[in-house]
Design a protein around this motif. Sequence first.
Motif, PDB file in Angstrom:
ATOM      1  N   LYS A   1     -64.891   0.198 -79.264  1.00 47.87           N
ATOM      2  CA  LYS A   1     -65.379   1.371 -78.545  1.00 47.87           C
ATOM      3  C   LYS A   1     -65.054   1.207 -77.058  1.00 47.87           C
ATOM      4  O   LYS A   1     -65.373   0.172 -76.473  1.00 47.87           O
ATOM      5  N   PRO A   2     -64.395   2.205 -76.444  1.00 42.30           N
ATOM      6  CA  PRO A   2     -64.051   2.091 -75.018  1.00 42.30           C
ATOM      7  C   PRO A   2     -65.294   1.841 -74.151  1.00 42.30           C
ATOM      8  O   PRO A   2     -66.358   2.382 -74.426  1.00 42.30           O
ATOM      9  N   LYS A   3     -65.127   1.045 -73.110  1.00 43.43           N
ATOM     10  CA  LYS A   3     -66.255   0.651 -72.263  1.00 43.43           C
ATOM     11  C   LYS A   3     -66.541   1.650 -71.142  1.00 43.43           C
ATOM     12  O   LYS A   3     -67.626   1.649 -70.570  1.00 43.43           O
ATOM     13  N   ALA A   4     -65.549   2.459 -70.791  1.00 40.30           N
ATOM     14  CA  ALA A   4     -65.749   3.430 -69.702  1.00 40.30           C
ATOM     15  C   ALA A   4     -64.656   4.495 -69.785  1.00 40.30           C
ATOM     16  O   ALA A   4     -63.632   4.296 -70.448  1.00 40.30           O
ATOM     17  N   ILE A   5     -64.935   5.632 -69.126  1.00 43.86           N
ATOM     18  CA  ILE A   5     -63.961   6.725 -69.058  1.00 43.86           C
ATOM     19  C   ILE A   5     -63.720   7.037 -67.580  1.00 43.86           C
ATOM     20  O   ILE A   5     -64.678   7.322 -66.847  1.00 43.86           O
ATOM     21  N   ILE A   6     -62.459   6.963 -67.145  1.00 45.79           N
ATOM     22  CA  ILE A   6     -62.140   7.290 -65.748  1.00 45.79           C
ATOM     23  C   ILE A   6     -61.553   8.701 -65.705  1.00 45.79           C
ATOM     24  O   ILE A   6     -60.472   8.961 -66.243  1.00 45.79           O
TER      25      ILE A   6
ATOM     26  N   SER B   1     -70.358  15.850 -72.235  1.00 40.41           N
ATOM     27  CA  SER B   1     -71.069  15.909 -73.515  1.00 40.41           C
ATOM     28  C   SER B   1     -70.405  14.975 -74.538  1.00 40.41           C
ATOM     29  O   SER B   1     -71.102  14.384 -75.363  1.00 40.41           O
ATOM     30  N   ILE B   2     -69.096  14.810 -74.450  1.00 39.79           N
ATOM     31  CA  ILE B   2     -68.424  13.853 -75.344  1.00 39.79           C
ATOM     32  C   ILE B   2     -68.814  12.420 -74.963  1.00 39.79           C
ATOM     33  O   ILE B   2     -69.154  11.601 -75.811  1.00 39.79           O
ATOM     34  N   ALA B   3     -68.802  12.136 -73.672  1.00 37.22           N
ATOM     35  CA  ALA B   3     -69.163  10.787 -73.206  1.00 37.22           C
ATOM     36  C   ALA B   3     -70.588  10.440 -73.635  1.00 37.22           C
ATOM     37  O   ALA B   3     -70.856   9.321 -74.088  1.00 37.22           O
ATOM     38  N   SER B   4     -71.488  11.409 -73.528  1.00 34.40           N
ATOM     39  CA  SER B   4     -72.888  11.170 -73.907  1.00 34.40           C
ATOM     40  C   SER B   4     -73.008  10.938 -75.409  1.00 34.40           C
ATOM     41  O   SER B   4     -73.747  10.058 -75.856  1.00 34.40           O
ATOM     42  N   LYS B   5     -72.269  11.759 -76.177  1.00 35.10           N
ATOM     43  CA  LYS B   5     -72.316  11.646 -77.633  1.00 35.10           C
ATOM     44  C   LYS B   5     -71.969  10.211 -78.081  1.00 35.10           C
ATOM     45  O   LYS B   5     -72.593   9.668 -78.978  1.00 35.10           O
ATOM     46  N   TYR B   6     -70.982   9.613 -77.430  1.00 32.82           N
ATOM     47  CA  TYR B   6     -70.552   8.258 -77.814  1.00 32.82           C
ATOM     48  C   TYR B   6     -71.133   7.187 -76.893  1.00 32.82           C
ATOM     49  O   TYR B   6     -70.771   6.019 -76.987  1.00 32.82           O
ATOM     50  N   GLU B   7     -71.994   7.616 -75.978  1.00 30.49           N
ATOM     51  CA  GLU B   7     -72.664   6.704 -75.040  1.00 30.49           C
ATOM     52  C   GLU B   7     -71.674   5.811 -74.289  1.00 30.49           C
ATOM     53  O   GLU B   7     -71.767   4.585 -74.311  1.00 30.49           O
ATOM     54  N   ILE B   8     -70.714   6.469 -73.625  1.00 27.54           N
ATOM     55  CA  ILE B   8     -69.743   5.741 -72.802  1.00 27.54           C
ATOM     56  C   ILE B   8     -69.895   6.231 -71.355  1.00 27.54           C
ATOM     57  O   ILE B   8     -69.879   7.442 -71.115  1.00 27.54           O
ATOM     58  N   PRO B   9     -70.066   5.316 -70.404  1.00 26.54           N
ATOM     59  CA  PRO B   9     -70.235   5.747 -69.015  1.00 26.54           C
ATOM     60  C   PRO B   9     -68.956   6.354 -68.412  1.00 26.54           C
ATOM     61  O   PRO B   9     -67.848   5.959 -68.778  1.00 26.54           O
ATOM     62  N   ILE B  10     -69.151   7.298 -67.485  1.00 24.76           N
ATOM     63  CA  ILE B  10     -68.023   7.942 -66.806  1.00 24.76           C
ATOM     64  C   ILE B  10     -67.927   7.429 -65.380  1.00 24.76           C
ATOM     65  O   ILE B  10     -68.924   7.399 -64.641  1.00 24.76           O
TER      66      ILE B  10
END
Length: 374
Positions: A130-135, A151-160
């Motif tokens: 699972k990716p650790k962050a989204i830039i 909303s996608i980041a929240s769904k997969y619980e990945i910080p932006i």
Amino acid sequence: MDNSKIWLSSPHMGGNEQRYVQEAFDTNWVAPLGPNVSGFESDLEKYLDNDSQVAALSSGTAALHLALVLLGVKKDDEVICQSMTFSASANPIVYVGATPVFVDSEPETWNMCPNALEHAIIDRIAKGKKPKAIIVVHLYGMPAKFDDIQSIASKYEIPIVEDSAEALGSSYKGRRCGTLGDLAILSFNGNKIITTSGGGALVCKTKEQKDKVVFLSTQARDHAPHYQHSEIGYNYRMSNICAGIGRGQMEVLDNHIAKRRAMNKFYQELFDEYEQIHLLKEPNDNFFSNHWLTAIYIESKNNDSEKLRLHLEKANIESRPLWKPMHLQPVFSHSPYYGGSVSEKLFNSGLCLPSGSNLNEEEKQRIKEQVTRF
Ligand SMILES: *Cc1c(COP(=O)(O)O)cnc(C)c1O
């Protein structure tokens, strides 16, 4: 007629910068700390919103590096990054030993495509990580489609991590870019909307995070009379001299944004009659761009954007191709990529035009004349 060089985007001083720098000399605060550093940070916090906690650093790249350190991104982790951006958005992923996973843009804002993002997350999870962050980047000052991405980041619980290097003063649904993500970075490089000659900042949500960033950026020294270290540190703090320039620049930031937006309007009117030329523009009222750079996309099979660039160059006017997507860069050729050919097409037919807040009427007329002639 004056034929001096017209730059894409050059430093534009307001007048008070030298006063703050002089103060630093007068009080001998010629160091990577001092009243200008804390003053500049509080100016930025007030500008962004009062809940932001800003740490002034030596560059936007350093800020992104520390953002990843703060999020605990480590060797062999994966981090998702918008492909169409400046390399500094992606390089820090490699600094921490992680792998960048690139995602295509959507055609409206030219920023991260929410569909491609979700596809990437699902596939990376299926492949075991699972990716650790989204830039996410706000390219040329244009806010990304943040709610969809959030909303996608929240769904997969990945910080932006918001790369807001080009977007200080832009906003999305009335919220400033730089306050939307879990963390955000700003840049004050010489060509950005305001400059400290070179510098950046990490925008945090809590005081604890900011304190940690300041600690890491000043060599991670433990509380002890001698030099003791329990963690790896960095020398990334902004100097009090640079911060003095920043304080002066904050006084003229809104004025610079108004002028960049006026430049964008000038180009809108100039290109209005050419059907095949499209400006990067705000999709609706939810988007407010500082229009750091005005960028166009030319529909043609004849490489017209490059021809226009060369034509302008002959007239001593600087323009520049759009950012070459990271998944097409030799250095990232082995990194995973998700999406289609949106960013590739934009790169092949796009151009950034002179957009500085310091361009005068005469220079605008020279640009207009050359574009019309072309
Ligand atoms: C300028 C820029 C950076 C890097 O900032 P520096 O202060 O030059 O290190 C990062 N991302 C984007 C999108 C930029 O334009």
